[in-house]
Write an enzyme that holds these catalytic residues in place. Structure first.
Site, PDB file in Angstrom:
ATOM      1  N   PHE A 241     -10.592 -19.537 -16.560  1.00  0.00           N
ATOM      2  CA  PHE A 241      -9.424 -18.718 -17.571  1.00  0.00           C
ATOM      3  C   PHE A 241      -8.472 -18.912 -17.856  1.00  0.00           C
ATOM      4  O   PHE A 241      -8.681 -18.281 -19.154  1.00  0.00           O
ATOM      5  CB  PHE A 241      -9.871 -17.244 -17.407  1.00  0.00           C
TER       6      PHE A 241
ATOM      7  N   LYS B  86     -19.779 -25.032 -18.343  1.00  0.00           N
ATOM      8  CA  LYS B  86     -19.470 -23.385 -18.193  1.00  0.00           C
ATOM      9  C   LYS B  86     -17.893 -23.139 -17.881  1.00  0.00           C
ATOM     10  O   LYS B  86     -17.315 -23.161 -17.073  1.00  0.00           O
ATOM     11  CB  LYS B  86     -20.258 -22.948 -17.138  1.00  0.00           C
TER      12      LYS B  86
ATOM     13  N   GLU C 267     -15.984 -16.991 -18.111  1.00  0.00           N
ATOM     14  CA  GLU C 267     -17.271 -16.244 -18.820  1.00  0.00           C
ATOM     15  C   GLU C 267     -16.408 -15.012 -19.492  1.00  0.00           C
ATOM     16  O   GLU C 267     -16.231 -14.183 -20.429  1.00  0.00           O
ATOM     17  CB  GLU C 267     -17.789 -15.293 -18.047  1.00  0.00           C
TER      18      GLU C 267
ATOM     19  N   SER D 283     -10.217 -20.590  -8.292  1.00  0.00           N
ATOM     20  CA  SER D 283      -9.305 -20.059  -7.288  1.00  0.00           C
ATOM     21  C   SER D 283     -10.015 -20.606  -5.688  1.00  0.00           C
ATOM     22  O   SER D 283     -11.326 -21.246  -5.922  1.00  0.00           O
ATOM     23  CB  SER D 283      -9.260 -18.539  -7.046  1.00  0.00           C
TER      24      SER D 283
ATOM     25  N   CYS E 227      -1.731 -22.571 -13.085  1.00  0.00           N
ATOM     26  CA  CYS E 227      -1.534 -22.767 -11.438  1.00  0.00           C
ATOM     27  C   CYS E 227      -0.250 -23.638 -11.035  1.00  0.00           C
ATOM     28  O   CYS E 227      -0.609 -23.726  -9.732  1.00  0.00           O
ATOM     29  CB  CYS E 227      -2.707 -24.174 -11.117  1.00  0.00           C
TER      30      CYS E 227
ATOM     31  N   GLU F  48      -1.624 -16.046  -4.015  1.00  0.00           N
ATOM     32  CA  GLU F  48      -1.668 -16.316  -4.626  1.00  0.00           C
ATOM     33  C   GLU F  48      -1.802 -14.764  -6.516  1.00  0.00           C
ATOM     34  O   GLU F  48      -2.666 -14.331  -6.038  1.00  0.00           O
ATOM     35  CB  GLU F  48      -2.563 -17.639  -5.347  1.00  0.00           C
TER      36      GLU F  48
HETATM   37  P1  NAD Z   1     -12.384 -17.548 -10.525  1.00  0.00           P
HETATM   38  O1  NAD Z   1     -11.831 -18.772  -9.138  1.00  0.00           O
HETATM   39  O2  NAD Z   1     -12.858 -16.717 -10.564  1.00  0.00           O
HETATM   40  O3  NAD Z   1     -13.409 -18.898 -11.758  1.00  0.00           O
HETATM   41  C1  NAD Z   1     -13.260 -20.121 -11.696  1.00  0.00           C
HETATM   42  C2  NAD Z   1     -14.915 -20.495 -12.191  1.00  0.00           C
HETATM   43  O4  NAD Z   1     -15.469 -19.981 -11.597  1.00  0.00           O
HETATM   44  C3  NAD Z   1     -15.311 -19.408 -13.507  1.00  0.00           C
HETATM   45  O5  NAD Z   1     -15.834 -20.579 -14.415  1.00  0.00           O
HETATM   46  C4  NAD Z   1     -16.239 -18.121 -13.066  1.00  0.00           C
HETATM   47  O6  NAD Z   1     -17.795 -17.601 -13.439  1.00  0.00           O
HETATM   48  C5  NAD Z   1     -16.744 -18.969 -12.002  1.00  0.00           C
HETATM   49  N1  NAD Z   1     -16.512 -18.588 -10.331  1.00  0.00           N
HETATM   50  C6  NAD Z   1     -15.966 -17.100 -10.149  1.00  0.00           C
HETATM   51  N2  NAD Z   1     -16.891 -16.839  -8.972  1.00  0.00           N
HETATM   52  C7  NAD Z   1     -17.481 -17.692  -8.637  1.00  0.00           C
HETATM   53  C8  NAD Z   1     -18.585 -17.501  -7.415  1.00  0.00           C
HETATM   54  N3  NAD Z   1     -18.565 -16.820  -6.193  1.00  0.00           N
HETATM   55  N4  NAD Z   1     -19.433 -18.903  -7.454  1.00  0.00           N
HETATM   56  C9  NAD Z   1     -19.239 -19.891  -8.342  1.00  0.00           C
HETATM   57  N5  NAD Z   1     -18.508 -19.836  -8.600  1.00  0.00           N
HETATM   58  C10 NAD Z   1     -17.632 -18.523  -9.798  1.00  0.00           C
HETATM   59  O7  NAD Z   1     -11.142 -18.502 -11.553  1.00  0.00           O
HETATM   60  P2  NAD Z   1     -10.073 -17.988 -12.394  1.00  0.00           P
HETATM   61  O8  NAD Z   1      -9.729 -16.251 -12.597  1.00  0.00           O
HETATM   62  O9  NAD Z   1     -11.026 -17.765 -13.788  1.00  0.00           O
HETATM   63  O10 NAD Z   1      -9.126 -18.778 -12.721  1.00  0.00           O
HETATM   64  C11 NAD Z   1      -7.802 -19.005 -12.260  1.00  0.00           C
HETATM   65  C12 NAD Z   1      -7.491 -19.798 -10.840  1.00  0.00           C
HETATM   66  O11 NAD Z   1      -7.559 -20.354 -11.401  1.00  0.00           O
HETATM   67  C13 NAD Z   1      -5.720 -19.338 -10.090  1.00  0.00           C
HETATM   68  O12 NAD Z   1      -6.319 -19.350  -8.394  1.00  0.00           O
HETATM   69  C14 NAD Z   1      -5.593 -19.999 -10.180  1.00  0.00           C
HETATM   70  O13 NAD Z   1      -4.383 -21.258  -9.803  1.00  0.00           O
HETATM   71  C15 NAD Z   1      -6.577 -21.947 -10.932  1.00  0.00           C
HETATM   72  N6  NAD Z   1      -6.625 -23.235 -11.368  1.00  0.00           N
HETATM   73  C16 NAD Z   1      -6.411 -24.038 -10.225  1.00  0.00           C
HETATM   74  C17 NAD Z   1      -5.892 -25.496 -11.557  1.00  0.00           C
HETATM   75  C18 NAD Z   1      -5.910 -26.228 -10.541  1.00  0.00           C
HETATM   76  O14 NAD Z   1      -5.168 -27.819 -11.185  1.00  0.00           O
HETATM   77  N7  NAD Z   1      -5.444 -26.477  -9.237  1.00  0.00           N
HETATM   78  C19 NAD Z   1      -5.819 -24.811 -12.542  1.00  0.00           C
HETATM   79  C20 NAD Z   1      -6.445 -24.186 -13.507  1.00  0.00           C
HETATM   80  C21 NAD Z   1      -6.594 -22.594 -12.543  1.00  0.00           C
END
Ligand code: NAD
Length: 491
Positions: A151, A175, A178, A228, A283, A385
């Site tokens: 997000f 995708k 959401e 994450s 991140c 985090e």
């Molecule tokens: P998230 O892991 O909750 O969700 C990311 C994506 O995965 C979304 O599209 C979500 O719909 C999907 N998703 C969530 N749970 C899932 C599951 N159990 N199975 C399959 N798909 C699933 O992350 P977020 O809260 O949207 O974003 C924040 C996180 O992203 C932070 O941890 C941040 O550090 C990380 N991030 C990392 C980088 C990087 O380059 N390393 C860059 C940006 C963000």
């Protein structure tokens, strides 16, 4: 206000989802719902993958120079609509307009990189690897690429992969999160206007069921994930088990180290930008500050003062707001629980952001800049985090001690040092166990032509997004060895 449910873009058409379940999209500055994301089921996701699969042979045969021209047109439309895109990012994410503009710009830079497709895709050749035998390698696309985005950067993260995958000759299914689908919908309209052929680019929505379909579908060849760490690990394990090529970027806990000889004003500015930019939802956010030797005596009070005076506000209506809300009420509550846990573990809360008040929009998801001092390595506020505007300050007797703390974090995105000593900078750069290093730079996020190089629990896979690693990820090399020894018969 009527709440619209977001559409999908499949095989060149905007279509409504048949999903019965939706997930709310908020304007976090106001705390109100502005749209609904359909939680697509496996059938709808499979349709999009099938469309991408059907479009692949023709797109793969399209000359790279023509694929690049699509990106030139896309880039032009992104520029023309830059302000609108940035406003949508602010509206659905909550970051300041200036931060949104910066993130959209970073995304456009990847499109610019992809415009160089013919050069990026050049192969190698060597004449006479043995007498009368020549060898050449070319790069070919793999098929259907899918991307699953987080997000926190609604446009930038999708643009880390989409332009490169397409110019390499793959077709694409995206995708978005959401929580923030609206920016990507506008961006997809622009890609449609740029003339992307039917099925070459598809947009779907959903959660775990949608993602699981993408990870296991037989026609998917590459999976790009950003999110994450627990989900990143799951994506990597599941998709590789199903034979996909995977790049999976996870979460982070980024340490900044300050030495007593660092410049005071620029260091405080850089730490503030790193810890509280995008409300800490980056991140690359610096979430731990290690003061080495007596640096705390010089830096801590000016930093706390800067944190107390940062203006928190509704970024969609207040141009003076320096920091916006966090993404959701649920995330705000998680951050409040984390602050409680820091207090009960014995950390010293020197700036408490929980009492922030935004009079205009009291329903917004606001937390002010928060600073904990005297944080110890075993506390959960420094191990986990938090992804919010909470900075943990630790102390170390020297640079070695500070590096040891950083290297013990388990993550490996950013590591930052503030100093005026070149020897200390060189030692830090060499010894830290992280893939992106900043020397007097608070957010060392590489630009489009360098890899976004997370290590350890911040990345699962081999080839990162961006730069030449991105091109390698989206192509496979074919090596041809030819012998043409018998020349006499043809003359
Ligand atoms: P998230 O892991 O909750 O969700 C990311 C994506 O995965 C979304 O599209 C979500 O719909 C999907 N998703 C969530 N749970 C899932 C599951 N159990 N199975 C399959 N798909 C699933 O992350 P977020 O809260 O949207 O974003 C924040 C996180 O992203 C932070 O941890 C941040 O550090 C990380 N991030 C990392 C980088 C990087 O380059 N390393 C860059 C940006 C963000």
């Amino acid at each position: 206000m009527t709440i619209e449910t977001c559409k999908l873009f499949v095989n060149g058409e905007w279509v409504s989802s048949s999903a019965s379940e939706t997930s709310p999209v908020y304007n976090p500055s106001e705390g109100i719902q502005i749209a609904a994301t359909p939680m697509c089921g496996s059938d709808e996701i499979s349709n999009a993958i099938e469309a991408a699969h059907a479009a692949f042979p023709d797109w793969a045969d399209t000359p790279p120079v023509e694929r690049a021209r699509l990106m030139f047109r896309f880039k032009e439309l992104l520029e023309q609509n830059f302000e609108e895109l940035s406003q949508i990012v602010t509206r659905e994410h909550g970051k300041t307009l200036e931060e949104s503009r910066g993130s959209v710009r970073r995304g456009i830079e990847v499109v610019e990189f992809a415009c160089g497709a013919p050069s990026l895709l050049l192969g190698d050749s060597l004449e006479n690897i043995a007498r009368n035998i020549d060898c050449e390698s070319v790069r070919q696309p793999l098929g259907v690429s899918v991307a699953i985005a987080p997000f926190n950067f609604p446009i930038m993260v999708p643009l880390w992969t989409l332009p490169v995958a397409l110019v390499c000759g793959n077709t694409f299914v995206l995708k978005p999160s959401e929580k923030v689908p609206l920016s990507v919908i506008r961006m997809s309209e622009l890609l449609e206007e740029a003339g992307v052929p039917k099925g070459v680019y598809n947009l779907v929505h959903g959660g775990k069921e949608a993602v699981d379909t993408m990870l296991t579908h037989e026609h998917v060849k590459t999976v790009s994930f950003v999110g994450s760490t627990p989900v990143a690990r799951y994506i990597y394990e599941t998709a590789t088990r199903n034979g996909k090529r995977v790049q999976s970027a996870g979460g982070a806990k980024n340490y900044m180290v300050v030495l007593p000889n660092a410049d005071l004003d620029s260091t405080v500015d850089a730490v503030m930008g790193s810890a509280y930019g995008c409300a800490g939802e980056r991140c690359m956010a610096g979430s731990v500050l290690v003061c080495a030797q007596e640096a705390g005596d010089r830096f801590l009070e000016p930093l706390a003062e800067a944190a107390r005076s940062l203006k928190v506000g509704a970024t969609d209506r207040d141009p003076g707001a320096q920091m916006g809300p966090v993404v959701s009420q649920q995330h705000l509550e998680h951050l409040h629980r984390s602050i409680e846990s820091g207090l009960s573990d014995g950390a010293d809360l020197i700036v408490d952001g929980r009492d922030v008040a935004v009079a205009e929009t009291p329903e917004g998801f606001f937390l002010g800049p928060t600073v904990f001092d005297k944080v110890e390595p075993q506390m959960s506020i420094v191990r986990d985090e938090l992804f919010g505007p909470v900075l943990s300050v630790m102390h170390a007797s020297d640079l070695d001690g500070a590096i040891a703390r950083l290297n013990g974090s388990g993550f490996g995105n950013a590591a930052v040092l503030f100093t005026s000593n070149g020897g200390a900078a060189r030692k830090f750069k060499h010894e830290v166990n992280a893939g992106m290093v900043g020397i007097n730079v608070g957010v060392p996020a590489p630009m489009a032509f360098f890899p976004f190089s997370g290590w350890n629990n911040s990345f699962f896979g081999d080839l990162h997004v961006q730069g030449s690693e991105g091109v390698s990820f989206f192509t496979r090399q074919k090596v041809t060895i030819s012998r043409w020894a018998d020349t006499k018969r043809f003359f």
